[in-house]
Enzyme design. Structure first.
Site, PDB file in Angstrom:
ATOM      1  N   HIS A 112      40.780  37.825  46.710  1.00 29.56           N
ATOM      2  CA  HIS A 112      40.066  37.039  45.997  1.00 29.56           C
ATOM      3  C   HIS A 112      38.898  36.200  46.652  1.00 29.56           C
ATOM      4  O   HIS A 112      39.223  35.953  47.898  1.00 29.56           O
ATOM      5  CB  HIS A 112      40.689  36.031  45.045  1.00 29.56           C
ATOM      6  CG  HIS A 112      41.739  36.907  44.207  1.00 29.56           C
ATOM      7  ND1 HIS A 112      41.547  37.834  43.203  1.00 29.56           N
ATOM      8  CD2 HIS A 112      43.243  36.558  44.468  1.00 29.56           C
ATOM      9  CE1 HIS A 112      42.720  38.108  42.889  1.00 29.56           C
ATOM     10  NE2 HIS A 112      43.636  37.334  43.273  1.00 29.56           N
ATOM     11  N   GLU A 130      45.379  30.581  44.584  1.00 24.91           N
ATOM     12  CA  GLU A 130      46.389  30.672  43.360  1.00 24.91           C
ATOM     13  C   GLU A 130      47.896  30.460  44.088  1.00 24.91           C
ATOM     14  O   GLU A 130      48.034  30.251  45.176  1.00 24.91           O
ATOM     15  CB  GLU A 130      46.806  32.148  42.666  1.00 24.91           C
ATOM     16  CG  GLU A 130      46.925  33.403  43.662  1.00 24.91           C
ATOM     17  CD  GLU A 130      46.348  34.587  43.185  1.00 24.91           C
ATOM     18  OE1 GLU A 130      46.373  34.756  41.740  1.00 24.91           O
ATOM     19  OE2 GLU A 130      46.440  35.517  43.939  1.00 24.91           O
ATOM     20  N   HIS A 188      46.624  40.524  49.110  1.00 22.28           N
ATOM     21  CA  HIS A 188      48.161  40.443  48.403  1.00 22.28           C
ATOM     22  C   HIS A 188      48.309  41.428  47.450  1.00 22.28           C
ATOM     23  O   HIS A 188      47.340  42.166  46.957  1.00 22.28           O
ATOM     24  CB  HIS A 188      48.069  39.080  48.080  1.00 22.28           C
ATOM     25  CG  HIS A 188      47.212  38.717  46.957  1.00 22.28           C
ATOM     26  ND1 HIS A 188      45.930  38.427  47.132  1.00 22.28           N
ATOM     27  CD2 HIS A 188      47.359  38.850  45.506  1.00 22.28           C
ATOM     28  CE1 HIS A 188      45.158  38.222  46.202  1.00 22.28           C
ATOM     29  NE2 HIS A 188      46.167  38.511  44.972  1.00 22.28           N
ATOM     30  N   ARG A 208      39.819  44.917  44.402  1.00 21.19           N
ATOM     31  CA  ARG A 208      40.742  45.790  44.487  1.00 21.19           C
ATOM     32  C   ARG A 208      40.611  46.731  45.782  1.00 21.19           C
ATOM     33  O   ARG A 208      39.543  47.255  46.152  1.00 21.19           O
ATOM     34  CB  ARG A 208      40.887  46.956  43.523  1.00 21.19           C
ATOM     35  CG  ARG A 208      41.748  46.601  42.390  1.00 21.19           C
ATOM     36  CD  ARG A 208      42.147  47.800  41.580  1.00 21.19           C
ATOM     37  NE  ARG A 208      42.093  47.418  40.049  1.00 21.19           N
ATOM     38  CZ  ARG A 208      41.234  47.570  39.028  1.00 21.19           C
ATOM     39  NH1 ARG A 208      40.242  48.456  39.483  1.00 21.19           N
ATOM     40  NH2 ARG A 208      41.246  47.209  37.777  1.00 21.19           N
TER      41      ARG A 208
END
Length: 338
Positions: A112, A130, A188, A208
């Site tokens: 991200h 996150e 991740h 991705r």
């Protein structure tokens, strides 16, 4: 057994809590546990994610019951910006998003962007840092967290092309009650067999990097975003994430521990175990909202003028400057503070 309080001396008025109903996502790697175990009753197969507390345009949650019954939380907060609190003055949407994730299969290897990159390259959107809290993990379950060695962009690009990128990724075994803080830029992936609660910035930006050559419903391989992923990814070797020392603090009827504190959110685990005459008092001050995500158990939240009955999987938005709440029952929450 879930009980309500009687003869409470309510001395503080304020904004009332909102029980939320989520929107769902049917990503191909999902399973059925969110319907089977959390009784979400969402007509999606698979049900990969439920967005429990969200004002994001890709999936807002809804208010269940009360004066705002059926309204999108996004609309309620647009009309009542004071619910966000002084810390978020001038804003009319949540800065965070809270999800449940059921990974029947491995998620894609992804990354991200930071706020700065997203603002510049993604039309002013937020980036995505996150936190994951593992609610359950199958035997041998793991996740990808960063790289096991420093790599160049060319090495990763070549490894993605020839299908050998997994050898550069750091795989970490996971267990129930583990927590992981994933900063923007960290490569991740959640592994198969994991059931996770995720607290994140309010963003749906995912680049991705690798997807195991999987084919989507249209019969085509899912889109990769290799160029953007490599622009934002931290390609240094990552230290193996270790579980932090967690200290439970006890008082009558409740125990709590800090899980994560960062500039975007604070998350505590709160264990409530009350008897008939006990009450756990709780409220949000004028600075910021809070969110209670019930990850186990059941009970009631009573307040002047009403009560909410909650069960495992329910999410309650507590506006800033809230009424005084009394929590009863046996339950485990993630207590998220904005």
């Amino acid at each position: 057994m879930c009980m309500t309080s009687k003869n409470m001396n309510w001395s503080i008025d304020g904004n009332r809590p909102l029980l939320l109903r989520p929107s769902g996502k049917d990503y191909l790697w999902g399973g059925s546990r969110l319907n089977d175990e959390f009784e979400k009753n969402i007509d999606l197969i698979p049900l990969a994610e439920t967005w429990e507390c969200s004002t994001h345009p890709d999936g807002s949650s809804y208010v269940a019951g009360g004066e705002f019954e059926g309204k999108e939380l996004a609309q309620v907060l647009y009309e009542h910006q004071e619910y966000l609190g002084e810390r978020h003055k001038g804003e009319n949407a949540l800065p965070i998003l809270i999800k449940f994730i059921d990974a029947k299969q491995d998620l894609s290897v992804q990354v991200h962007p930071t706020d700065e990159y997203a603002k510049k390259h993604e039309n002013g959107q937020l980036g995505k840092t996150e936190m994951w809290y593992v609610l359950d993990a199958g035997k041998g379950a793991s996740l990808v967290y960063g790289l096991n060695q420093k790599c160049s962009k060319e090495e990763i690009r070549s490894a993605v092309a020839d299908g050998t990128v997994m050898k550069y990724l750091q795989k970490v075994p996971i267990h129930k009650d583990d927590l992981f803080y994933i900063q923007a830029g960290t490569i991740h992936a959640i592994g198969a067999g994991a059931l996770v609660a995720e607290i994140q910035e309010s963003s749906n930006l995912t680049y991705r990097l690798y997807d195991y050559d999987r084919v989507g419903r249209d019969g085509k391989k899912r889109e990769l975003h290799i160029d953007k992923a490599l622009e934002v990814a931290n390609l240094n070797s990552s230290a193996e994430p270790r579980q932090p020392l967690r200290v439970l603090k006890y008082r009558q009827g409740v125990a709590s521990e800090l899980l994560t504190r960062c500039k975007y959110f604070e998350v505590y685990r709160m264990l409530v175990n009350t008897e008939r005459r006990q009450k756990v008092l709780y409220r949000a001050d004028e600075l910021a909202f809070r969110v209670l995500l019930c990850v186990n158990g059941c009970g009631t939240i009573s307040y002047k003028g009403g009560e909410i009955v909650f069960y495992k999987g329910d999410c309650i938005f507590v506006p800033a400057d809230s009424v005084l709440l009394a929590i009863h029952g046996q339950a485990q929450f993630l207590d998220v503070r904005g």
